[in-house]
Design a protein around this motif. Structure first.
Motif, PDB file in Angstrom:
ATOM      1  N   GLN A 167      51.670  -6.638  50.745  1.00  0.00           N
ATOM      2  CA  GLN A 167      52.633  -7.663  51.160  1.00  0.00           C
ATOM      3  C   GLN A 167      53.315  -7.206  52.457  1.00  0.00           C
ATOM      4  N   PHE A 168      53.770  -8.186  53.229  1.00  0.00           N
ATOM      5  CA  PHE A 168      54.416  -7.890  54.506  1.00  0.00           C
ATOM      6  C   PHE A 168      55.776  -8.570  54.596  1.00  0.00           C
TER       7      PHE A 168
ATOM      8  N   ALA B 136      56.613  -4.712  58.045  1.00  0.00           N
ATOM      9  CA  ALA B 136      56.804  -3.701  57.007  1.00  0.00           C
ATOM     10  C   ALA B 136      55.867  -4.006  55.844  1.00  0.00           C
ATOM     11  N   ALA B 137      54.998  -3.055  55.521  1.00  0.00           N
ATOM     12  CA  ALA B 137      53.993  -3.253  54.480  1.00  0.00           C
ATOM     13  C   ALA B 137      54.434  -2.608  53.172  1.00  0.00           C
TER      14      ALA B 137
ATOM     15  N   ASN C 236      54.466   5.620  59.855  1.00  0.00           N
ATOM     16  CA  ASN C 236      53.889   5.706  58.517  1.00  0.00           C
ATOM     17  C   ASN C 236      54.943   6.050  57.459  1.00  0.00           C
ATOM     18  N   ALA C 237      55.982   6.749  57.867  1.00  0.00           N
ATOM     19  CA  ALA C 237      57.038   7.084  56.898  1.00  0.00           C
ATOM     20  C   ALA C 237      57.745   5.823  56.409  1.00  0.00           C
ATOM     21  N   LYS C 238      57.780   4.796  57.260  1.00  0.00           N
ATOM     22  CA  LYS C 238      58.422   3.532  56.889  1.00  0.00           C
ATOM     23  C   LYS C 238      57.403   2.461  56.559  1.00  0.00           C
ATOM     24  N   ASN C 239      56.112   2.811  56.612  1.00  0.00           N
ATOM     25  CA  ASN C 239      55.047   1.832  56.353  1.00  0.00           C
ATOM     26  C   ASN C 239      55.226   0.586  57.230  1.00  0.00           C
ATOM     27  N   THR C 240      55.559   0.819  58.470  1.00  0.00           N
ATOM     28  CA  THR C 240      55.889  -0.281  59.374  1.00  0.00           C
ATOM     29  C   THR C 240      55.096  -0.162  60.672  1.00  0.00           C
TER      30      THR C 240
END
Length: 115
Positions: free
Chosen positions: A2-3, A22-23, A73-77
């Motif tokens: 989801q985004f 943001a994933a 990658n730490a925020k998946n964004t």
């Protein structure tokens, strides 16, 4: 996957915006994240992409030198920094994830470039 997309809006020609994607969910299955856009009456077109692991990038010729895609990658964004915006950049911008289970799309965010 989801985004949550954000960052769109109205900007004057020559202005800048930063879009965020943001994933969440099955992010371990992501190969790459891309931005597409669709202007009224036109087909959806590729804008930029970044690999989820290695960070390699790819851009449409129309945005090279003006747009930059990056990831945290730490925020998946994933971000799309857009500078020197032109009226022809006006479109709904969509986040896309290519995964081992297929492609997933965000809901889109409107970018309008107008004086």
């Amino acid at each position: 996957v989801q985004f949550v997309e954000s960052g769109g809006g109205l900007v004057q020609p020559g202005g800048s915006l930063r879009l965020s994607c943001a994933a969440s969910g099955s992010i371990d299955n992501i190969y790459a994240i891309a931005w597409f856009r669709q202007a009224p009456g036109k087909e959806r077109e590729f804008v930029a992409a970044i690999s989820w692991s290695g960070g390699s990038t790819n851009y449409a010729d129309s945005v090279k030198g003006r747009f930059a895609i990056s990831r945290d990658n730490a925020k998946n964004t994933v971000y799309l920094q857009m500078v020197n915006l032109k009226p022809e950049d006006t479109a709904v911008y969509y986040c896309n994830a290519r995964t081992s289970n297929g492609d997933y799309w965000g809901q889109g965010t409107q970018v309008t470039v107008s004086s």
